[in-house]
Motif scaffolding. Sequence first.
Motif, mmCIF file in Angstrom:
data_model
loop_
_atom_site.group_PDB
_atom_site.id
_atom_site.type_symbol
_atom_site.label_atom_id
_atom_site.label_comp_id
_atom_site.label_asym_id
_atom_site.label_seq_id
_atom_site.Cartn_x
_atom_site.Cartn_y
_atom_site.Cartn_z
ATOM 1 N N GLY A 10 0.908 -1.237 -0.065
ATOM 2 C CA GLY A 10 0.082 -0.060 -0.151
ATOM 3 C C GLY A 10 0.785 1.288 -0.105
ATOM 4 N N ASP A 11 2.043 1.093 0.030
ATOM 5 C CA ASP A 11 2.933 2.343 0.216
ATOM 6 C C ASP A 11 3.038 3.081 -1.237
ATOM 7 O OD1 ASP A 11 3.530 1.882 2.777
ATOM 8 O OD2 ASP A 11 5.293 1.014 2.233
ATOM 9 N N LEU A 12 2.895 4.374 -1.297
ATOM 10 C CA LEU A 12 2.757 5.050 -2.309
ATOM 11 C C LEU A 12 2.128 4.581 -3.494
ATOM 12 C CD1 LEU A 12 6.790 5.903 -2.045
ATOM 13 C CD2 LEU A 12 4.972 7.331 -1.188
ATOM 14 N N VAL A 13 1.148 3.873 -3.181
ATOM 15 C CA VAL A 13 0.685 2.915 -4.630
ATOM 16 C C VAL A 13 -0.037 4.134 -5.695
ATOM 17 C CG1 VAL A 13 -1.900 3.214 -3.545
ATOM 18 C CG2 VAL A 13 -1.111 1.406 -4.983
ATOM 19 N N GLY A 14 -0.415 5.177 -5.141
ATOM 20 C CA GLY A 14 -0.813 6.336 -6.277
ATOM 21 C C GLY A 14 0.618 6.684 -7.131
ATOM 22 N N MET A 15 1.429 6.946 -6.537
ATOM 23 C CA MET A 15 2.703 7.367 -7.201
ATOM 24 C C MET A 15 3.181 5.996 -8.267
ATOM 25 S SD MET A 15 5.130 9.628 -4.952
ATOM 26 C CE MET A 15 4.630 11.452 -4.470
ATOM 27 N N ARG A 16 3.179 5.043 -7.491
ATOM 28 C CA ARG A 16 3.744 3.946 -8.421
ATOM 29 C C ARG A 16 2.758 3.423 -9.652
ATOM 30 N NH1 ARG A 16 4.370 -0.168 -3.187
ATOM 31 N NH2 ARG A 16 5.181 -1.593 -5.022
ATOM 32 N N VAL A 17 1.455 3.695 -9.591
ATOM 33 C CA VAL A 17 0.490 3.615 -10.450
ATOM 34 C C VAL A 17 0.907 4.608 -11.685
ATOM 35 C CG1 VAL A 17 -1.859 3.886 -11.325
ATOM 36 C CG2 VAL A 17 -1.189 2.257 -9.249
ATOM 37 N N GLN A 18 1.140 5.770 -11.154
ATOM 38 C CA GLN A 18 1.395 7.128 -11.923
ATOM 39 C C GLN A 18 2.723 6.865 -12.872
ATOM 40 O OE1 GLN A 18 1.949 10.787 -9.999
ATOM 41 N NE2 GLN A 18 2.615 11.808 -11.800
ATOM 42 N N LEU A 19 3.471 6.169 -12.120
ATOM 43 C CA LEU A 19 4.839 5.778 -12.927
ATOM 44 C C LEU A 19 4.698 4.797 -14.106
ATOM 45 C CD1 LEU A 19 7.535 5.321 -10.076
ATOM 46 C CD2 LEU A 19 7.217 7.144 -11.708
ATOM 47 N N LEU A 20 3.801 3.782 -13.921
ATOM 48 C CA LEU A 20 3.350 2.776 -14.970
ATOM 49 C C LEU A 20 2.350 3.570 -15.997
ATOM 50 C CD1 LEU A 20 3.266 -0.009 -16.020
ATOM 51 C CD2 LEU A 20 1.574 -0.488 -14.375
ATOM 52 N N ALA A 21 1.401 4.233 -15.449
ATOM 53 C CA ALA A 21 0.744 4.704 -16.716
ATOM 54 C C ALA A 21 1.423 5.931 -17.492
ATOM 55 C CB ALA A 21 -0.302 5.704 -15.898
ATOM 56 N N ASP A 22 2.236 6.955 -16.724
ATOM 57 C CA ASP A 22 3.116 7.756 -17.515
ATOM 58 C C ASP A 22 4.074 7.014 -18.610
ATOM 59 O OD1 ASP A 22 1.679 9.637 -16.071
ATOM 60 O OD2 ASP A 22 3.374 10.164 -14.738
ATOM 61 N N ALA A 23 4.612 5.945 -17.923
ATOM 62 C CA ALA A 23 5.634 5.363 -19.019
ATOM 63 C C ALA A 23 4.936 4.410 -20.039
ATOM 64 C CB ALA A 23 6.375 4.313 -18.267
ATOM 65 N N GLY A 24 3.713 4.057 -19.792
ATOM 66 C CA GLY A 24 2.699 3.532 -20.843
ATOM 67 C C GLY A 24 2.448 4.697 -21.876
ATOM 68 N N ALA A 25 2.143 5.730 -21.332
ATOM 69 C CA ALA A 25 1.503 6.555 -22.286
ATOM 70 C C ALA A 25 2.862 7.184 -23.113
ATOM 71 C CB ALA A 25 1.110 8.043 -21.499
ATOM 72 N N ALA A 26 3.935 7.421 -22.490
ATOM 73 C CA ALA A 26 5.179 7.908 -23.144
ATOM 74 C C ALA A 26 5.541 6.706 -24.195
ATOM 75 C CB ALA A 26 6.168 8.224 -22.079
ATOM 76 N N LEU A 27 5.263 5.512 -23.895
ATOM 77 C CA LEU A 27 5.721 4.394 -24.902
ATOM 78 C C LEU A 27 4.884 4.648 -26.027
ATOM 79 C CD1 LEU A 27 7.532 2.015 -25.615
ATOM 80 C CD2 LEU A 27 5.879 0.794 -24.322
ATOM 81 N N LEU A 28 3.454 4.920 -25.915
ATOM 82 C CA LEU A 28 2.695 5.237 -27.114
ATOM 83 C C LEU A 28 2.988 6.569 -27.971
ATOM 84 C CD1 LEU A 28 0.042 4.084 -28.124
ATOM 85 C CD2 LEU A 28 -1.223 5.505 -26.758
ATOM 86 N N VAL A 29 3.248 7.238 -27.289
ATOM 87 C CA VAL A 29 3.566 8.865 -27.995
ATOM 88 C C VAL A 29 4.630 8.836 -28.624
ATOM 89 C CG1 VAL A 29 4.107 11.350 -27.569
ATOM 90 C CG2 VAL A 29 2.167 10.322 -26.347
ATOM 91 N N LEU A 30 5.558 7.859 -28.175
ATOM 92 C CA LEU A 30 6.983 7.693 -28.963
ATOM 93 C C LEU A 30 6.908 6.827 -30.226
ATOM 94 C CD1 LEU A 30 9.721 7.710 -26.336
ATOM 95 C CD2 LEU A 30 9.058 9.491 -27.626
ATOM 96 N N ILE A 31 6.041 5.875 -30.006
ATOM 97 C CA ILE A 31 5.594 4.978 -31.173
ATOM 98 C C ILE A 31 4.809 5.813 -32.094
ATOM 99 C CG2 ILE A 31 4.001 3.143 -31.886
ATOM 100 C CD1 ILE A 31 5.050 1.692 -29.199
ATOM 101 N N VAL A 32 4.004 6.824 -31.868
ATOM 102 C CA VAL A 32 3.309 7.714 -33.081
ATOM 103 C C VAL A 32 4.316 8.580 -33.483
ATOM 104 C CG1 VAL A 32 1.997 9.633 -32.850
ATOM 105 C CG2 VAL A 32 1.247 7.728 -31.713
ATOM 106 N N ALA A 33 5.177 9.035 -32.928
ATOM 107 C CA ALA A 33 6.269 9.687 -33.380
ATOM 108 C C ALA A 33 7.161 8.828 -34.442
ATOM 109 C CB ALA A 33 7.241 10.389 -32.492
ATOM 110 N N VAL A 34 7.431 7.566 -34.186
ATOM 111 C CA VAL A 34 7.957 6.910 -35.300
ATOM 112 C C VAL A 34 7.177 6.701 -36.392
ATOM 113 C CG1 VAL A 34 8.682 4.288 -35.338
ATOM 114 C CG2 VAL A 34 9.441 5.660 -33.246
#
Length: 188
Positions: free
Chosen positions: A124-148
């Motif tokens: 339960g520690d920092l669960v919001g931030m840990r989920v945010q890290l995953l969500a942001d990284a997933g979004a970044a991956l998608l955006v960079l694929i769009v750039a490619v």
Amino acid sequence: MAMNPRLRKLTLTAHVTSSVGWLGAVAVFVVLAVVGLNGQDPQDVRGAYLAMELIGWYALVPLSFASLLTGLVQALGSAWGLFRHYWVACKLLINVVATVLLLVHMQVIGHVAGVAAQRTLADGDLVGMRVQLLADAGAALLVLIVAVALSVYKPKGLTRYGWRRQHEPRERQRLTADGDSAVGVAVR
């Protein structure tokens, strides 16, 4: 300003390498974020968050800036231009926004890694931030694929600036030709 072919190939190679490297580093970051969020072994979770901070500062941030810089050089030194085609302008916007968001994101990474370095993270520690890290990284991956995809497909479409730049030389030639005709008639 057109670059000679060797310099153009060198800058293109640098741009593709830094951009693909950035994409690959984000993919690794996603894997570590999944391990950090769902890992069962406390040492794996701790290691994932510590590695995420290192990857962020020593791979993601430098590669994002390298991609931005080499992309600018490539656009300004080629016929594509920086603001002539929508796909190039869109890639520039993606790169600038992604780089700024990455720098903001590094604060969250630093905080979670700092806590992980001091103690074992419970479920339960920092669960919001840990989920945010995953969500942001997933979004970044998608955006960079769009750039490619934009780089590969190069969708047609000139910006207003690009349309003017493309048609100005023709317009000048037409006006010059019309002016020469008028002068030629007046001289006779």
